[in-house]
Design an enzyme around this catalytic site. Structure first.
Site, PDB file in Angstrom:
ATOM      1  N   ASP A   1      46.853  79.561  31.532  1.00 41.88           N
ATOM      2  CA  ASP A   1      46.113  78.332  31.807  1.00 41.88           C
ATOM      3  C   ASP A   1      46.821  77.475  32.858  1.00 41.88           C
ATOM      4  O   ASP A   1      46.284  76.447  33.284  1.00 41.88           O
ATOM      5  CB  ASP A   1      45.850  77.535  30.534  1.00 41.88           C
ATOM      6  CG  ASP A   1      47.118  77.121  29.801  1.00 41.88           C
ATOM      7  OD1 ASP A   1      48.223  77.404  30.295  1.00 41.88           O
ATOM      8  OD2 ASP A   1      47.000  76.517  28.712  1.00 41.88           O
ATOM      9  N   SER A   2      47.994  77.928  33.315  1.00 42.90           N
ATOM     10  CA  SER A   2      48.649  77.270  34.449  1.00 42.90           C
ATOM     11  C   SER A   2      47.793  77.333  35.700  1.00 42.90           C
ATOM     12  O   SER A   2      47.985  76.555  36.642  1.00 42.90           O
ATOM     13  CB  SER A   2      50.010  77.922  34.730  1.00 42.90           C
ATOM     14  OG  SER A   2      49.860  79.319  34.967  1.00 42.90           O
TER      15      SER A   2
ATOM     16  N   LYS B   1      46.385  84.729  24.287  1.00 39.91           N
ATOM     17  CA  LYS B   1      47.592  83.963  23.997  1.00 39.91           C
ATOM     18  C   LYS B   1      47.193  82.580  23.521  1.00 39.91           C
ATOM     19  O   LYS B   1      46.241  81.994  24.020  1.00 39.91           O
ATOM     20  CB  LYS B   1      48.484  83.828  25.227  1.00 39.91           C
ATOM     21  CG  LYS B   1      49.784  83.049  24.955  1.00 39.91           C
ATOM     22  CD  LYS B   1      50.716  83.052  26.154  1.00 39.91           C
ATOM     23  CE  LYS B   1      50.343  82.037  27.198  1.00 39.91           C
ATOM     24  NZ  LYS B   1      50.492  80.628  26.700  1.00 39.91           N
TER      25      LYS B   1
ATOM     26  N   GLU C   1      49.091  78.756  21.838  1.00 39.36           N
ATOM     27  CA  GLU C   1      50.316  78.007  21.618  1.00 39.36           C
ATOM     28  C   GLU C   1      50.414  77.533  20.169  1.00 39.36           C
ATOM     29  O   GLU C   1      49.406  77.245  19.532  1.00 39.36           O
ATOM     30  CB  GLU C   1      50.384  76.808  22.569  1.00 39.36           C
ATOM     31  CG  GLU C   1      50.430  77.195  24.038  1.00 39.36           C
ATOM     32  CD  GLU C   1      50.538  75.985  24.958  1.00 39.36           C
ATOM     33  OE1 GLU C   1      50.698  74.851  24.449  1.00 39.36           O
ATOM     34  OE2 GLU C   1      50.475  76.174  26.187  1.00 39.36           O
TER      35      GLU C   1
ATOM     36  N   GLU D   1      59.464  79.424  25.529  1.00 35.48           N
ATOM     37  CA  GLU D   1      59.567  78.638  26.760  1.00 35.48           C
ATOM     38  C   GLU D   1      60.532  77.463  26.632  1.00 35.48           C
ATOM     39  O   GLU D   1      60.516  76.735  25.632  1.00 35.48           O
ATOM     40  CB  GLU D   1      58.186  78.105  27.177  1.00 35.48           C
ATOM     41  CG  GLU D   1      58.231  77.301  28.474  1.00 35.48           C
ATOM     42  CD  GLU D   1      56.873  76.983  29.051  1.00 35.48           C
ATOM     43  OE1 GLU D   1      56.821  76.309  30.103  1.00 35.48           O
ATOM     44  OE2 GLU D   1      55.849  77.414  28.479  1.00 35.48           O
TER      45      GLU D   1
END
Length: 336
Positions: A97-98, A166, A168, A235
């Site tokens: 999503d970056s 993915k 979070e 991260e």
């Protein structure tokens, strides 16, 4: 072999259930393709690998982890970026999503919508033949309930054509991860610094810098492993903490700003390739492996200058016309 006009008309009249335009297009295709395929500037970008590799699967990733061979992962946000990453031999390509920031110019990752992510997933999937592909579930597409998360994950697989998703979060995402994995969809976890929650974390800050903070990350890692994740992104965590967590897990850890003790590494392709203007902020963990911006800028500036000076296009960039045809055309113009 080409169809004559009379034969084409005959075909159309006999094929009452078929559309005439379809038959006409089919008849004309051999005549058009030979010229248009060679001369169109809009031909497909993809070309097959000279030595195509075996498709990377979850089994492949488990085997790499078992052997202790680092897993390579990189982000891609469209066909060209996925195309080059796949040709480079990446094990995993992540549609992160970056892309909200690096491809769409958004302020942060919380702005992008699931439908927008799906468009980019489809583009990446078309280019990726060897790597295992994973699509990010954007903020708002999985937090409400496990059922919502599963529905979003199914769309990523069916519409986005990726092989896994993915999301979070740690312990609080246990039921959600379990719901998705029990449906047969591979899930890549993401703990430590979770960018979608930057407002709650006080910004993009390193996580696990205290004993209690490091223990919470370990607990999150063990929880997502138990829930069924095939691997977990760690991260912005101190290297020593990430290394200890990696040793405690039976699934691979993919580090980003988490040191060399992880089972693999991931970087944003735009960052590591240098495809950005001078002066842009980069996190400490990013290593710039190229200078795509400068190369592109130089090429485009040269093109601009050659167009202005009429150096481009040169004769070798134009299509020839027989002299007799040119003379006939000129004569027709004069008479008109």
């Amino acid at each position: 072999m080409y169809l004559s006009t009379s034969l084409l008309r005959s075909c159309v009249s006999r094929a009452r259930g078929a559309r005439p335009t379809t038959l006409a297009a089919a008849a004309a295709r051999p005549l058009l393709s030979a010229r248009q395929t060679r001369q169109s500037s809009h031909s497909p970008l993809g070309t097959p690998l000279a030595n195509p590799r075996k498709k990377v699967t979850l089994g492949t990733l488990r085997a790499l982890h078992k052997k202790g061979e680092p897993i390579t992962m990189i982000t891609a946000h469209d066909f060209p970026s996925a195309h080059v990453a796949d040709h480079a031999g990446m094990d995993v390509i992540l549609v992160g999503d970056s892309l909200a920031m690096v491809a769409l110019g958004m302020e942060d990752t919380s702005e992008i919508l699931l439908d927008e992510m799906l468009l980019h997933c489809k583009s990446v999937a078309r280019a990726t033949k060897g790597a295992f592909t994973v699509g990010d579930l954007p903020m708002g597409s999985y937090e409400i309930s496990p059922e919502q998360a599963l529905a979003s994950a199914i769309r990523c697989i069916k519409e986005g054509r990726v092989q896994g998703v993915k999301l979070e979060g740690g312990k609080e995402m246990f039921a959600t991860i379990q719901k998705i994995t029990q449906a047969g969809i591979p899930v890549l976890g993401h703990i430590g610094l979770t960018p979608q929650r930057q407002n709650a974390l006080g910004g993009f800050r390193v996580q696990g810098k205290t004993s209690n903070g490091a223990m919470k990350i370990l607990e999150d890692a063990l929880a997502v492993q138990e829930a069924g994740c095939f691997a977990v992104v760690v991260e912005a965590v101190p290297a020593e903490v990430a290394s200890i967590i990696t040793k405690k897990l039976s699934i691979p850890t993919i580090g980003i700003g988490a040191g060399n003790g992880c089972s693999g590494q991931v970087l944003v392709q735009v960052d590591m390739s240098g495809n950005f203007p001078p002066g842009r902020f980069l996190p400490k963990f990013v290593k710039k492996y190229g200078d795509v911006w400068s190369e592109s800028l130089k090429a485009i500036e040269t093109y601009r200058d050659e167009v202005k000076s009429r150096q481009y296009p040169a004769p070798e960039h134009t299509y020839p016309l027989p002299k007799d045809e040119l003379d006939a055309f000129a004569k027709s113009v004069e008479q008109a």
